[in-house]
Design a protein around this motif. Structure first.
Motif, short mmCIF file in Angstrom:
data_model
loop_
_atom_site.label_atom_id
_atom_site.label_comp_id
_atom_site.label_asym_id
_atom_site.label_seq_id
_atom_site.Cartn_x
_atom_site.Cartn_y
_atom_site.Cartn_z
N GLY A 77 5.38 -17.95 -2.32
CA GLY A 77 4.33 -17.65 -3.06
C GLY A 77 3.66 -16.46 -2.88
N ARG A 78 3.40 -16.26 -1.47
CA ARG A 78 3.09 -14.85 -0.92
C ARG A 78 3.89 -13.75 -1.47
N TYR A 79 5.09 -13.81 -1.31
CA TYR A 79 6.06 -12.85 -1.82
C TYR A 79 5.90 -12.74 -3.11
N VAL A 80 5.83 -13.56 -4.00
CA VAL A 80 5.70 -13.52 -5.69
C VAL A 80 4.57 -12.67 -5.97
N PHE A 81 3.21 -13.14 -5.23
CA PHE A 81 2.14 -12.33 -5.54
C PHE A 81 2.06 -10.84 -5.11
N LEU A 82 2.69 -10.73 -3.74
CA LEU A 82 2.86 -9.24 -3.57
C LEU A 82 3.67 -8.27 -4.40
N LYS A 83 4.86 -8.94 -4.82
CA LYS A 83 5.92 -8.04 -5.59
C LYS A 83 5.70 -8.23 -7.14
N HIS A 84 5.08 -9.32 -7.70
CA HIS A 84 4.85 -9.33 -8.96
C HIS A 84 3.65 -9.97 -9.54
N GLY A 85 2.67 -9.93 -8.66
CA GLY A 85 1.24 -10.41 -8.88
C GLY A 85 0.76 -9.85 -9.92
N GLY A 107 -5.88 -14.72 -4.13
CA GLY A 107 -6.67 -14.84 -2.85
C GLY A 107 -6.00 -15.28 -1.88
N ALA A 108 -5.40 -16.46 -2.02
CA ALA A 108 -4.73 -17.39 -0.83
C ALA A 108 -3.57 -16.54 -0.50
N ASN A 109 -2.86 -16.14 -1.37
CA ASN A 109 -1.57 -15.11 -0.93
C ASN A 109 -1.66 -13.93 -0.66
N ARG A 110 -2.70 -13.52 -0.59
CA ARG A 110 -3.40 -12.23 0.10
C ARG A 110 -2.75 -11.01 -0.75
N MET A 111 -2.87 -11.11 -2.07
CA MET A 111 -2.64 -10.12 -2.99
C MET A 111 -3.74 -8.94 -2.97
N PRO A 112 -3.06 -7.77 -2.75
CA PRO A 112 -4.08 -6.62 -2.40
C PRO A 112 -5.09 -6.72 -3.58
N TRP A 113 -6.41 -6.64 -3.43
CA TRP A 113 -7.55 -6.73 -4.02
C TRP A 113 -7.63 -5.70 -5.38
N HIS A 114 -7.20 -4.40 -4.94
CA HIS A 114 -7.26 -3.27 -5.99
C HIS A 114 -6.25 -3.75 -6.98
N THR A 115 -5.04 -4.12 -6.46
CA THR A 115 -3.99 -4.35 -7.49
C THR A 115 -4.70 -5.48 -8.53
N PHE A 116 -5.22 -6.65 -7.62
CA PHE A 116 -5.91 -7.84 -8.55
C PHE A 116 -6.97 -7.45 -9.28
N LEU A 117 -7.85 -6.55 -9.08
CA LEU A 117 -8.74 -6.18 -9.64
C LEU A 117 -8.29 -5.34 -10.95
N PHE A 118 -7.44 -4.46 -10.92
CA PHE A 118 -6.78 -3.71 -12.04
C PHE A 118 -6.26 -4.74 -13.16
N TYR A 119 -5.42 -5.77 -12.67
CA TYR A 119 -4.91 -6.42 -13.76
C TYR A 119 -5.85 -7.56 -14.05
N ASN A 120 -6.51 -7.92 -13.35
CA ASN A 120 -7.83 -9.11 -13.55
C ASN A 120 -8.55 -8.29 -14.81
N ALA A 121 -9.10 -7.25 -14.52
CA ALA A 121 -10.01 -6.46 -15.58
C ALA A 121 -9.00 -6.29 -16.82
N LEU A 122 -7.89 -5.65 -17.09
CA LEU A 122 -6.86 -5.80 -18.06
C LEU A 122 -7.09 -6.92 -18.82
N GLY A 123 -6.46 -7.96 -18.01
CA GLY A 123 -6.40 -9.28 -18.56
C GLY A 123 -7.72 -10.07 -19.24
N GLY A 124 -8.66 -9.82 -18.56
CA GLY A 124 -10.13 -10.11 -19.01
C GLY A 124 -10.34 -9.31 -20.27
N MET A 125 -10.10 -8.08 -20.29
CA MET A 125 -10.33 -7.65 -21.46
C MET A 125 -9.74 -7.76 -22.91
#
Length: 194
Positions: A77-85, A107-125
């Protein structure tokens, strides 16, 4: 916001209902609903990410084995979130059940926050803005279409989830080996988790 944090609430229905109310009564401004929806989605996911980052891994380690989450599967799971999150975060926004948990899992899989924030904002919009704007433009016609659309999207979602489940089941060993090899070379995967 609360649904994005992991609570089972009807966010899509609320956005669509608000948009239809705007279109049919003109008592609310559609811009306000779009802004509230996008802001709530992004904020909720960020809070969910924080909860997952602080508490998620400990809970998964403690209670995960009861549900088949072995240490190898947690590494996978950690690998998937780091590589394809990024795509998981973006497209997870459009799947009702996944939408509730994707931020916590990131968050649990320690995906980098800046990557999460970008895709989260894009998806939310796209998610909140898209649903709201489409419902507003279709107005009262959406009520007639929503039943069939919900069934169609539900069926398509079940097929996609089924295909992914079968793919992961058939490739879990290979993917786990790939994650183990990557963990030996990748500093983020190699780092011990708190």
């Amino acid at each position: 916001m609360l649904e994005s944090m992991g609570l089972p609430l009807p966010a899509e229905s609320l956005l669509i209902t608000g948009a239809i109310f705007c279109a049919t009564t003109h008592k609310l401004q559609i811009e306000g609903i779009i802004i509230a929806g996008v802001t709530g989605a992004i904020m909720g996911d960020n809070l969910g990410y924080l909860i997952g980052h602080r508490l998620g891994l400990g809970i998964l380690r403690k209670h995960g084995p009861r549900f088949g989450l072995t240490p190898e599967r947690l590494l996978l799971g950690r690998y998937v979130f780091l590589k394809h999150g990024g795509p998981v975060i973006f497209f997870g926004r459009f799947v009702a059940i996944l939408r509730m948990f994707v931020a916590i899992l990131a968050g649990a899989n320690r995906m980098p926050w800046h990557t999460f924030l970008f895709y989260n904002a894009l998806g939310g919009m796209f998610w909140a803005g898209g649903y709201t704007l489409c419902a507003y433009l279709l107005g009262s016609e959406i009520a007639k279409l929503s039943g069939w659309l919900a069934v169609g999207f539900g069926a398509a979602t079940l097929v996609v989830i089924g295909v992914l489940f079968v793919f992961i089941k058939h490739n879990e060993k290979r993917l786990t080996e790939e994650a183990m090899k990557a963990a030996e070379q990748d500093e983020q995967l190699k780092a011990p988790l708190p």
